[in-house]
Motif scaffolding. Sequence first.
Motif, PDB file in Angstrom:
ATOM      1  N   ARG A  92      47.497  39.327  45.807  1.00 61.43           N
ATOM      2  CA  ARG A  92      46.756  38.535  44.806  1.00 61.43           C
ATOM      3  C   ARG A  92      45.603  37.771  45.429  1.00 61.43           C
ATOM      4  O   ARG A  92      44.522  37.700  44.844  1.00 61.43           O
ATOM      5  CB  ARG A  92      47.684  37.523  44.148  1.00 61.43           C
ATOM      6  CG  ARG A  92      48.574  38.081  43.138  1.00 61.43           C
ATOM      7  CD  ARG A  92      49.362  36.964  42.497  1.00 61.43           C
ATOM      8  NE  ARG A  92      50.634  37.536  42.108  1.00 61.43           N
ATOM      9  CZ  ARG A  92      51.743  36.887  41.980  1.00 61.43           C
ATOM     10  NH1 ARG A  92      51.775  35.600  42.175  1.00 61.43           N
ATOM     11  NH2 ARG A  92      52.840  37.492  41.622  1.00 61.43           N
ATOM     12  N   ASP A  93      45.860  37.159  46.579  1.00 62.94           N
ATOM     13  CA  ASP A  93      44.820  36.349  47.207  1.00 62.94           C
ATOM     14  C   ASP A  93      43.586  37.182  47.552  1.00 62.94           C
ATOM     15  O   ASP A  93      42.450  36.740  47.358  1.00 62.94           O
ATOM     16  CB  ASP A  93      45.357  35.672  48.479  1.00 62.94           C
ATOM     17  CG  ASP A  93      46.418  34.628  48.173  1.00 62.94           C
ATOM     18  OD1 ASP A  93      46.435  34.094  47.030  1.00 62.94           O
ATOM     19  OD2 ASP A  93      47.247  34.346  49.057  1.00 62.94           O
ATOM     20  N   ALA A  94      43.801  38.382  48.044  1.00 62.12           N
ATOM     21  CA  ALA A  94      42.664  39.254  48.380  1.00 62.12           C
ATOM     22  C   ALA A  94      41.896  39.645  47.120  1.00 62.12           C
ATOM     23  O   ALA A  94      40.666  39.636  47.112  1.00 62.12           O
ATOM     24  CB  ALA A  94      43.153  40.496  49.108  1.00 62.12           C
ATOM     25  N   GLU A 148      39.905  36.619  45.987  1.00 64.66           N
ATOM     26  CA  GLU A 148      38.770  36.361  46.861  1.00 64.66           C
ATOM     27  C   GLU A 148      37.634  37.345  46.593  1.00 64.66           C
ATOM     28  O   GLU A 148      36.472  36.960  46.503  1.00 64.66           O
ATOM     29  CB  GLU A 148      39.201  36.462  48.332  1.00 64.66           C
ATOM     30  CG  GLU A 148      38.107  36.153  49.299  1.00 64.66           C
ATOM     31  CD  GLU A 148      38.573  36.195  50.740  1.00 64.66           C
ATOM     32  OE1 GLU A 148      37.745  36.568  51.597  1.00 64.66           O
ATOM     33  OE2 GLU A 148      39.740  35.872  51.004  1.00 64.66           O
ATOM     34  N   ILE A 149      37.969  38.608  46.433  1.00 65.96           N
ATOM     35  CA  ILE A 149      36.941  39.627  46.213  1.00 65.96           C
ATOM     36  C   ILE A 149      36.296  39.475  44.838  1.00 65.96           C
ATOM     37  O   ILE A 149      35.085  39.593  44.700  1.00 65.96           O
ATOM     38  CB  ILE A 149      37.532  41.039  46.396  1.00 65.96           C
ATOM     39  CG1 ILE A 149      37.971  41.230  47.842  1.00 65.96           C
ATOM     40  CG2 ILE A 149      36.532  42.105  45.981  1.00 65.96           C
ATOM     41  CD1 ILE A 149      38.890  42.409  48.057  1.00 65.96           C
ATOM     42  N   LEU A 150      37.111  39.193  43.844  1.00 67.92           N
ATOM     43  CA  LEU A 150      36.569  39.038  42.483  1.00 67.92           C
ATOM     44  C   LEU A 150      35.920  37.677  42.282  1.00 67.92           C
ATOM     45  O   LEU A 150      35.237  37.466  41.284  1.00 67.92           O
ATOM     46  CB  LEU A 150      37.673  39.260  41.439  1.00 67.92           C
ATOM     47  CG  LEU A 150      38.259  40.661  41.360  1.00 67.92           C
ATOM     48  CD1 LEU A 150      39.348  40.699  40.300  1.00 67.92           C
ATOM     49  CD2 LEU A 150      37.177  41.697  41.043  1.00 67.92           C
ATOM     50  N   GLY A 151      36.168  36.755  43.201  1.00 66.73           N
ATOM     51  CA  GLY A 151      35.572  35.435  43.082  1.00 66.73           C
ATOM     52  C   GLY A 151      36.146  34.604  41.956  1.00 66.73           C
ATOM     53  O   GLY A 151      35.448  33.794  41.357  1.00 66.73           O
ATOM     54  N   ARG A 152      37.433  34.802  41.676  1.00 69.39           N
ATOM     55  CA  ARG A 152      38.052  34.043  40.583  1.00 69.39           C
ATOM     56  C   ARG A 152      39.186  33.212  41.116  1.00 69.39           C
ATOM     57  O   ARG A 152      40.037  33.586  41.761  1.00 69.39           O
ATOM     58  CB  ARG A 152      38.593  34.994  39.508  1.00 69.39           C
ATOM     59  CG  ARG A 152      37.487  35.785  38.876  1.00 69.39           C
ATOM     60  CD  ARG A 152      38.036  36.639  37.772  1.00 69.39           C
ATOM     61  NE  ARG A 152      36.991  37.546  37.338  1.00 69.39           N
ATOM     62  CZ  ARG A 152      37.205  38.569  36.569  1.00 69.39           C
ATOM     63  NH1 ARG A 152      38.391  38.847  36.145  1.00 69.39           N
ATOM     64  NH2 ARG A 152      36.214  39.345  36.200  1.00 69.39           N
TER      65      ARG A 152
END
Length: 74
Positions: free
Chosen positions: A65-67, A70-74
């Motif tokens: 989930r964290d990755a 972070e990638i989606l910026g949410r």
Amino acid sequence: MIKIYTSENCAWCSRMKKYLDSKAAEYEEYNVSDPKNAEEAYRLSGQRAVPITVIGNSIIVGFDRDAVDEILGR
């Protein structure tokens, strides 16, 4: 577009898809029972495990989930 490589009866794959759904993220699913999809997933990640999620130039192996956040910026 997000790509997710999955297999049938994969609990982590189901969790990743549900998490992406909760983020209203559109994705295309590729089942690795198709050898073409399995080879592409391996070429991208160097892994045979699923799920493999490709977001832009980022590759996530497993359910993280964290990755995704972070990638989606949410």
